[in-house]
Scaffold this motif. Structure first.
Motif, PDB file in Angstrom:
ATOM      1  N   VAL A   1       0.854  -1.190   0.000  1.00 21.16           N
ATOM      2  CA  VAL A   1       0.000   0.000   0.000  1.00 21.16           C
ATOM      3  C   VAL A   1       0.883   1.230   0.000  1.00 21.16           C
ATOM      4  N   THR A   2       0.752   2.079  -1.017  1.00 25.40           N
ATOM      5  CA  THR A   2       1.567   3.294  -1.057  1.00 25.40           C
ATOM      6  C   THR A   2       0.907   4.385  -0.218  1.00 25.40           C
ATOM      7  N   GLY A   3       1.748   5.244   0.367  1.00 27.72           N
ATOM      8  CA  GLY A   3       1.233   6.337   1.189  1.00 27.72           C
ATOM      9  C   GLY A   3       0.470   5.847   2.394  1.00 27.72           C
ATOM     10  N   ALA A   4       0.981   4.791   3.048  1.00 24.20           N
ATOM     11  CA  ALA A   4       0.210   4.112   4.087  1.00 24.20           C
ATOM     12  C   ALA A   4       0.551   4.561   5.499  1.00 24.20           C
ATOM     13  N   ASN A   5       1.294   5.639   5.659  1.00 28.71           N
ATOM     14  CA  ASN A   5       1.639   6.077   7.012  1.00 28.71           C
ATOM     15  C   ASN A   5       0.589   7.013   7.615  1.00 28.71           C
ATOM     16  N   THR A   6      -0.368   7.459   6.818  1.00 26.94           N
ATOM     17  CA  THR A   6      -1.372   8.391   7.318  1.00 26.94           C
ATOM     18  C   THR A   6      -2.640   8.286   6.480  1.00 26.94           C
ATOM     19  N   GLY A   7      -3.726   8.843   6.980  1.00 30.51           N
ATOM     20  CA  GLY A   7      -4.953   9.015   6.209  1.00 30.51           C
ATOM     21  C   GLY A   7      -5.546   7.743   5.642  1.00 30.51           C
ATOM     22  N   LEU A   8      -5.975   7.822   4.380  1.00 26.60           N
ATOM     23  CA  LEU A   8      -6.643   6.706   3.729  1.00 26.60           C
ATOM     24  C   LEU A   8      -5.740   5.484   3.635  1.00 26.60           C
ATOM     25  N   GLY A   9      -4.473   5.707   3.312  1.00 25.75           N
ATOM     26  CA  GLY A   9      -3.550   4.593   3.179  1.00 25.75           C
ATOM     27  C   GLY A   9      -3.348   3.860   4.485  1.00 25.75           C
ATOM     28  N   PHE A  10      -3.242   4.625   5.570  1.00 27.18           N
ATOM     29  CA  PHE A  10      -3.102   4.012   6.895  1.00 27.18           C
ATOM     30  C   PHE A  10      -4.305   3.135   7.211  1.00 27.18           C
TER      31      PHE A  10
ATOM     32  N   ALA B   1       4.485   1.278   1.832  1.00 19.71           N
ATOM     33  CA  ALA B   1       5.444   1.897   0.921  1.00 19.71           C
ATOM     34  C   ALA B   1       5.308   3.407   1.054  1.00 19.71           C
ATOM     35  N   VAL B   2       6.276   4.045   1.731  1.00 21.02           N
ATOM     36  CA  VAL B   2       6.116   5.439   2.153  1.00 21.02           C
ATOM     37  C   VAL B   2       7.396   6.236   1.929  1.00 21.02           C
ATOM     38  N   ARG B   3       7.227   7.537   1.799  1.00 24.70           N
ATOM     39  CA  ARG B   3       8.375   8.418   1.605  1.00 24.70           C
ATOM     40  C   ARG B   3       9.152   8.608   2.906  1.00 24.70           C
ATOM     41  N   ASP B   4       8.435   8.797   3.995  1.00 25.82           N
ATOM     42  CA  ASP B   4       9.064   9.024   5.293  1.00 25.82           C
ATOM     43  C   ASP B   4       9.024   7.714   6.082  1.00 25.82           C
ATOM     44  N   THR B   5      10.152   7.008   6.148  1.00 23.91           N
ATOM     45  CA  THR B   5      10.148   5.695   6.782  1.00 23.91           C
ATOM     46  C   THR B   5       9.992   5.784   8.302  1.00 23.91           C
ATOM     47  N   ASP B   6      10.405   6.886   8.919  1.00 26.39           N
ATOM     48  CA  ASP B   6      10.177   7.040  10.362  1.00 26.39           C
ATOM     49  C   ASP B   6       8.675   7.074  10.656  1.00 26.39           C
TER      50      ASP B   6
ATOM     51  N   VAL C   1       3.573  -6.442   9.494  1.00 27.17           N
ATOM     52  CA  VAL C   1       3.548  -5.153   8.791  1.00 27.17           C
ATOM     53  C   VAL C   1       4.973  -4.621   8.727  1.00 27.17           C
ATOM     54  N   THR C   2       5.456  -4.356   7.518  1.00 29.18           N
ATOM     55  CA  THR C   2       6.804  -3.850   7.318  1.00 29.18           C
ATOM     56  C   THR C   2       6.755  -2.552   6.515  1.00 29.18           C
ATOM     57  N   VAL C   3       7.904  -1.901   6.438  1.00 28.56           N
ATOM     58  CA  VAL C   3       7.985  -0.589   5.794  1.00 28.56           C
ATOM     59  C   VAL C   3       8.993  -0.636   4.649  1.00 28.56           C
ATOM     60  N   GLN C   4       8.633   0.007   3.538  1.00 34.51           N
ATOM     61  CA  GLN C   4       9.535   0.133   2.394  1.00 34.51           C
ATOM     62  C   GLN C   4       9.617   1.601   1.980  1.00 34.51           C
ATOM     63  N   ALA C   5      10.826   2.122   1.869  1.00 34.94           N
ATOM     64  CA  ALA C   5      10.999   3.499   1.396  1.00 34.94           C
ATOM     65  C   ALA C   5      10.547   3.608  -0.047  1.00 34.94           C
ATOM     66  N   LEU C   6       9.729   4.623  -0.337  1.00 29.69           N
ATOM     67  CA  LEU C   6       9.252   4.880  -1.696  1.00 29.69           C
ATOM     68  C   LEU C   6       8.919   6.354  -1.827  1.00 29.69           C
ATOM     69  N   ASP C   7       9.623   7.034  -2.720  1.00 28.80           N
ATOM     70  CA  ASP C   7       9.335   8.434  -3.036  1.00 28.80           C
ATOM     71  C   ASP C   7       8.849   8.480  -4.475  1.00 28.80           C
ATOM     72  N   LEU C   8       7.547   8.664  -4.653  1.00 32.80           N
ATOM     73  CA  LEU C   8       6.960   8.640  -5.988  1.00 32.80           C
ATOM     74  C   LEU C   8       7.354   9.835  -6.839  1.00 32.80           C
ATOM     75  N   THR C   9       7.991  10.833  -6.238  1.00 29.02           N
ATOM     76  CA  THR C   9       8.448  11.982  -7.020  1.00 29.02           C
ATOM     77  C   THR C   9       9.803  11.728  -7.661  1.00 29.02           C
ATOM     78  N   SER C  10      10.352  10.548  -7.485  1.00 29.17           N
ATOM     79  CA  SER C  10      11.658  10.192  -8.041  1.00 29.17           C
ATOM     80  C   SER C  10      11.591   8.815  -8.688  1.00 29.17           C
ATOM     81  N   LEU C  11      11.826   8.744  -9.994  1.00 28.75           N
ATOM     82  CA  LEU C  11      11.823   7.442 -10.659  1.00 28.75           C
ATOM     83  C   LEU C  11      12.965   6.567 -10.164  1.00 28.75           C
ATOM     84  N   ASP C  12      14.065   7.175  -9.757  1.00 26.03           N
ATOM     85  CA  ASP C  12      15.149   6.387  -9.171  1.00 26.03           C
ATOM     86  C   ASP C  12      14.672   5.695  -7.895  1.00 26.03           C
ATOM     87  N   SER C  13      13.916   6.428  -7.061  1.00 31.01           N
ATOM     88  CA  SER C  13      13.384   5.843  -5.840  1.00 31.01           C
ATOM     89  C   SER C  13      12.363   4.751  -6.152  1.00 31.01           C
TER      90      SER C  13
END
Length: 304
Positions: free
Chosen positions: A20-29, A45-50, A63-75
């Motif tokens: 689930v992307t953007g799952a640290n808050t709101g709808l994704g959480f 899958a979240v930008r801010d892993t903390d 439940v695990t965490v994966q760094a993902l910044d959708l504003t960067s194709l490298d990420s």
């Protein structure tokens, strides 16, 4: 179809893996939490892993965490690579993360922020992970759109990145229309495969951090109306959860709140704008998205 679908209708999810992307808050959480509560192994899958780790600590089970910044194709590529090394399969990919009404700025790759994040980032992620889903019976790609897809409903191929004239509301509408067109074209490509399906959902009007960039002229009226026209993130997550788990769901469907104007209420099957169903535009957007991201989707093998 069930009138008041809730999380109690989610089938047992033990043995299933959900990203689930953007799952640290709101709808994704709320989406990730509900899936974890039903037994799924969930990757946030979240930008801010903390923030992701703090969110994971509030959920049961695996439940695990994966760094993902959708504003960067490298990420996006790095995240996909990490997930491919960790996971042997993916049952659910929920493309939930997004930005709304941002001031004019670009992603690290030079794309308009809303189009680049909401559409191109998820397009690339899906393409890079899809072959982990194709062999999995019942696997689904769920992409979260918005009623905002009806605003200035067009894909502006002559100025996709809004370089000539920027409208934060118009750019958001384009990105959410792109989410739907991506879903419909992906489903058409998957249809002969027989396992993975693509479904779309929207949350209506939910009280989340997504609205923090609302233009000043709209902010006060919306704040005054908020008690009447917004629902909780838990309610807003229900259309995504139904799209992801309801056994009666078919590929290419679109779920949203069942109340008037699809603002509030329990999830039901809804329809999107006429523009969203234009096949030629969907296919052109797909080709442009492949060119911009450099990601080509694996070809599903036709079933016999």
């Amino acid at each position: 179809m069930t009138t008041n679908w809730t999380t109690t209708a989610i089938p047992d999810q033990h043995g299933r893996i959900a990203v689930v992307t953007g799952a640290n808050t709101g709808l994704g959480f709320e989406t990730a939490k509900a899936l974890a509560e039903r037994g799924a192994s969930v990757v946030l899958a979240v930008r801010d892993t903390d923030k992701g780790e703090r969110a994971a600590a509030q959920m049961p089970g695996d439940v695990t965490v994966q760094a993902l910044d959708l504003t960067s194709l490298d990420s996006v590529r790095a995240a996909a690579g990490a997930l491919r090394s960790r996971l042997g399969r993916i049952d659910l990919l929920i493309n939930n993360a997004g930005v709304m009404y941002t001031p004019k700025r670009t992603t690290r790759d030079g794309f308009e922020m809303q189009f680049g994040t909401n559409h191109l980032g998820h397009f690339a992620l899906t393409g890079l992970l899809l072959d982990l889903m194709l062999p999995v019976p019942g696997s689904r790609v769920v992409t979260v759109s918005s009623t905002g897809h009806r605003i200035r409903a067009a894909i502006h191929f002559d100025d996709l990145q809004w370089e000539r004239s920027y409208s934060r509301v118009g750019a958001y509408g384009q990105s959410k229309l792109a989410n739907l067109m991506f879903t419909y074209e992906l489903q058409r490509r998957l249809a002969r495969h027989g396992t993975t399906v693509a479904v779309a959902a929207h949350p209506g009007v939910s009280s989340t951090e997504l609205a923090r960039n609302t233009p000043a002229a709209l902010r006060l009226p919306l704040e005054l109306l908020a008690p009447l026209i917004t629902q909780t993130p838990a309610m807003g997550a229900l259309p995504s959860l139904r799209a992801a788990t309801d056994p009666a769901v078919f590929g290419g469907q679109y779920y949203g709140p069942g109340g008037r104007f699809e603002i509030l209420g329990h999830p039901r099957l809804v329809t999107s704008s006429p523009e969203s169903y234009e096949v030629a535009v969907q296919q052109r957007l797909w080709a442009v998205s492949e060119e911009l991201t450099g990601v080509t989707f694996p070809a599903p093998v036709a079933i016999s």
